[in-house]
Enzyme design. Sequence first.
Site, PDB file in Angstrom:
ATOM      1  N   ASP A  32      21.616  31.278  64.268  1.00 23.70           N
ATOM      2  CA  ASP A  32      21.695  30.800  62.882  1.00 23.70           C
ATOM      3  C   ASP A  32      21.910  31.978  61.956  1.00 23.70           C
ATOM      4  O   ASP A  32      21.435  33.082  62.228  1.00 23.70           O
ATOM      5  CB  ASP A  32      20.407  30.037  62.489  1.00 23.70           C
TER       6      ASP A  32
ATOM      7  N   ASP B 107      26.397  34.689  61.984  1.00 23.25           N
ATOM      8  CA  ASP B 107      27.271  33.998  61.033  1.00 23.25           C
ATOM      9  C   ASP B 107      28.502  33.561  61.819  1.00 23.25           C
ATOM     10  O   ASP B 107      29.291  34.404  62.260  1.00 23.25           O
ATOM     11  CB  ASP B 107      27.647  34.965  59.898  1.00 23.25           C
ATOM     12  N   VAL B 108      28.667  32.258  61.998  1.00 23.12           N
ATOM     13  CA  VAL B 108      29.744  31.766  62.870  1.00 23.12           C
ATOM     14  C   VAL B 108      31.133  32.078  62.325  1.00 23.12           C
ATOM     15  O   VAL B 108      32.125  31.992  63.045  1.00 23.12           O
ATOM     16  CB  VAL B 108      29.618  30.243  63.150  1.00 23.12           C
TER      17      VAL B 108
ATOM     18  N   TYR C  48      35.217  18.491  53.482  1.00 21.21           N
ATOM     19  CA  TYR C  48      34.233  18.143  54.517  1.00 21.21           C
ATOM     20  C   TYR C  48      34.814  17.082  55.458  1.00 21.21           C
ATOM     21  O   TYR C  48      34.729  17.202  56.689  1.00 21.21           O
ATOM     22  CB  TYR C  48      32.940  17.632  53.867  1.00 21.21           C
TER      23      TYR C  48
ATOM     24  N   LYS D  94      35.598  17.502  59.447  1.00 16.26           N
ATOM     25  CA  LYS D  94      34.961  16.687  60.486  1.00 16.26           C
ATOM     26  C   LYS D  94      35.994  15.899  61.302  1.00 16.26           C
ATOM     27  O   LYS D  94      35.770  15.619  62.482  1.00 16.26           O
ATOM     28  CB  LYS D  94      33.890  15.773  59.871  1.00 16.26           C
TER      29      LYS D  94
ATOM     30  N   SER E 208      17.534  24.839  61.555  1.00 21.08           N
ATOM     31  CA  SER E 208      17.213  23.809  60.556  1.00 21.08           C
ATOM     32  C   SER E 208      17.706  22.446  61.029  1.00 21.08           C
ATOM     33  O   SER E 208      18.603  22.358  61.879  1.00 21.08           O
ATOM     34  CB  SER E 208      17.911  24.172  59.232  1.00 21.08           C
ATOM     35  N   GLY E 209      17.119  21.408  60.485  1.00 20.94           N
ATOM     36  CA  GLY E 209      17.645  20.050  60.584  1.00 20.94           C
ATOM     37  C   GLY E 209      18.027  19.599  61.989  1.00 20.94           C
ATOM     38  O   GLY E 209      17.247  19.684  62.946  1.00 20.94           O
ATOM     39  N   ILE E 210      19.254  19.109  62.100  1.00 19.69           N
ATOM     40  CA  ILE E 210      19.735  18.530  63.354  1.00 19.69           C
ATOM     41  C   ILE E 210      19.725  19.577  64.467  1.00 19.69           C
ATOM     42  O   ILE E 210      19.308  19.310  65.605  1.00 19.69           O
ATOM     43  CB  ILE E 210      21.159  17.956  63.151  1.00 19.69           C
TER      44      ILE E 210
HETATM   45  P1  NAP Z   1      21.042  21.909  57.698  1.00 22.13           P
HETATM   46  O1  NAP Z   1      19.646  21.434  57.771  1.00 22.13           O
HETATM   47  O2  NAP Z   1      21.529  22.526  56.417  1.00 22.13           O
HETATM   48  O3  NAP Z   1      21.300  22.919  58.914  1.00 22.13           O
HETATM   49  C1  NAP Z   1      22.479  23.665  59.033  1.00 22.13           C
HETATM   50  C2  NAP Z   1      22.123  25.050  59.544  1.00 22.13           C
HETATM   51  O4  NAP Z   1      23.353  25.776  59.733  1.00 22.13           O
HETATM   52  C3  NAP Z   1      21.293  25.841  58.518  1.00 22.13           C
HETATM   53  O5  NAP Z   1      20.258  26.560  59.159  1.00 22.13           O
HETATM   54  C4  NAP Z   1      22.331  26.781  57.931  1.00 22.13           C
HETATM   55  O6  NAP Z   1      21.780  27.975  57.396  1.00 22.13           O
HETATM   56  C5  NAP Z   1      23.185  27.062  59.153  1.00 22.13           C
HETATM   57  N1  NAP Z   1      24.444  27.688  58.782  1.00 22.13           N
HETATM   58  C6  NAP Z   1      25.159  27.514  57.640  1.00 22.13           C
HETATM   59  N2  NAP Z   1      26.213  28.340  57.638  1.00 22.13           N
HETATM   60  C7  NAP Z   1      26.177  29.037  58.799  1.00 22.13           C
HETATM   61  C8  NAP Z   1      26.983  30.054  59.353  1.00 22.13           C
HETATM   62  N3  NAP Z   1      28.056  30.539  58.686  1.00 22.13           N
HETATM   63  N4  NAP Z   1      26.671  30.555  60.574  1.00 22.13           N
HETATM   64  C9  NAP Z   1      25.571  30.099  61.231  1.00 22.13           C
HETATM   65  N5  NAP Z   1      24.745  29.161  60.742  1.00 22.13           N
HETATM   66  C10 NAP Z   1      25.055  28.626  59.543  1.00 22.13           C
HETATM   67  O7  NAP Z   1      22.055  20.711  57.958  1.00 22.13           O
HETATM   68  P2  NAP Z   1      22.120  19.568  59.110  1.00 22.13           P
HETATM   69  O8  NAP Z   1      22.138  18.287  58.421  1.00 22.13           O
HETATM   70  O9  NAP Z   1      21.147  19.828  60.168  1.00 22.13           O
HETATM   71  O10 NAP Z   1      23.598  19.813  59.633  1.00 22.13           O
HETATM   72  C11 NAP Z   1      23.912  20.165  60.962  1.00 22.13           C
HETATM   73  C12 NAP Z   1      25.290  19.617  61.290  1.00 22.13           C
HETATM   74  O11 NAP Z   1      25.263  18.192  61.232  1.00 22.13           O
HETATM   75  C13 NAP Z   1      26.400  20.049  60.330  1.00 22.13           C
HETATM   76  O12 NAP Z   1      27.571  20.333  61.049  1.00 22.13           O
HETATM   77  C14 NAP Z   1      26.601  18.820  59.464  1.00 22.13           C
HETATM   78  O13 NAP Z   1      27.898  18.766  58.920  1.00 22.13           O
HETATM   79  C15 NAP Z   1      26.361  17.738  60.478  1.00 22.13           C
HETATM   80  N6  NAP Z   1      26.051  16.430  59.915  1.00 22.13           N
HETATM   81  C16 NAP Z   1      24.938  16.241  59.181  1.00 22.13           C
HETATM   82  C17 NAP Z   1      24.676  14.975  58.662  1.00 22.13           C
HETATM   83  C18 NAP Z   1      23.454  14.695  57.848  1.00 22.13           C
HETATM   84  O14 NAP Z   1      23.384  13.613  57.233  1.00 22.13           O
HETATM   85  N7  NAP Z   1      22.468  15.572  57.797  1.00 22.13           N
HETATM   86  C19 NAP Z   1      25.584  13.933  58.893  1.00 22.13           C
HETATM   87  C20 NAP Z   1      26.720  14.171  59.644  1.00 22.13           C
HETATM   88  C21 NAP Z   1      26.944  15.428  60.168  1.00 22.13           C
HETATM   89  P3  NAP Z   1      21.575  28.072  55.782  1.00 22.13           P
HETATM   90  O15 NAP Z   1      20.591  27.016  55.446  1.00 22.13           O
HETATM   91  O16 NAP Z   1      21.083  29.468  55.564  1.00 22.13           O
HETATM   92  O17 NAP Z   1      22.920  27.816  55.173  1.00 22.13           O
END
Ligand code: NAP
Length: 255
Positions: free
Chosen positions: A38, A64-65, A159, A163, A17-19
């Site tokens: 994931d 699951d990490v 959070y 971080k 997902s996402g990033i």
């Molecule tokens: P995201 O779209 O929610 O993607 C996160 C992915 O990690 C999801 O597929 C999620 O699965 C998976 N995940 C959650 N718990 C997990 C686990 N225990 N083991 C393995 N995978 C797991 O969010 P994102 O925005 O891309 O975030 C990615 C990273 O960027 C994170 O570390 C976040 O803190 C960081 N970040 C994001 C932003 C932002 O604005 N988006 C800003 C700064 C930093 P589920 O959906 O099933 O939970």
Amino acid sequence: MAGLLDGHVAAVTGGGSGIGQGICQAYAREGARVIVLDIDSAGARETVGLIAAAGGKASAMTLDVTDRRACNAIAVEVASSGSISILVNNAGINRRNPITADKAAVAKDWDDIMSINLDGMFNVTHAFLDQLRATKGRIVNIGSIQSFVHVTWPNSAAYTTSKHGVLGFTRSLAAELGKDGVRVNAIGPGMIETKINAEARTRNPEMVATVMRHTPLGRPGKPEDVAGPAVFLASDLAAYVTGSIVMADGGFRSI
Ligand code: NAP
């Protein structure tokens, strides 16, 4: 044309997902074979499908990490078809409760956020450490602007603390693993439009406006805005870069 990551094998947590998905696609475009890890199996498979459709190489594994034993088992399984040379610790969650909210909810947020964002990063890195040392690999950890500040829009201390920890872990490992030729860096994204903040963005447009007023580039980021720095840090272009954090935040932290 040669890719920046030709010959590399990259494992990306939260790659469904996402990033994480954006990074997986960019790595595959640059020639890496990508292992999408994931907890969301369907998401991981979706990423593999996108990469395959674009002519890249990828496979999906459910992980699951927070499960240390599963991380160790996955590392052994992965090694049977070749050691990884790039690890991206990207899996992460956020819950936006102030510390004064319901005590049980805040305590659960703390436990869940620490176990995924911090323990998870340790579990996966530790599991793949031998492979990364053998390949003189590269580790990219996903931090945040909250590796430095606690921003005032709805968020949680857990959070921000996690971080800050990502940055501490990055610097510690860079110091320890440099002698093995392993480079360890972080990326600090600003507000990137993904699932993690979709509900908050919809529920609280004023939060988005507040962030944008503080963002010189004046727009939220997309996963590909983080994928570029992630390619750079994993590639030989960054051969003398370790212990750093590259901000992908539209300038948020600079003003
Ligand atoms: P995201 O779209 O929610 O993607 C996160 C992915 O990690 C999801 O597929 C999620 O699965 C998976 N995940 C959650 N718990 C997990 C686990 N225990 N083991 C393995 N995978 C797991 O969010 P994102 O925005 O891309 O975030 C990615 C990273 O960027 C994170 O570390 C976040 O803190 C960081 N970040 C994001 C932003 C932002 O604005 N988006 C800003 C700064 C930093 P589920 O959906 O099933 O939970």
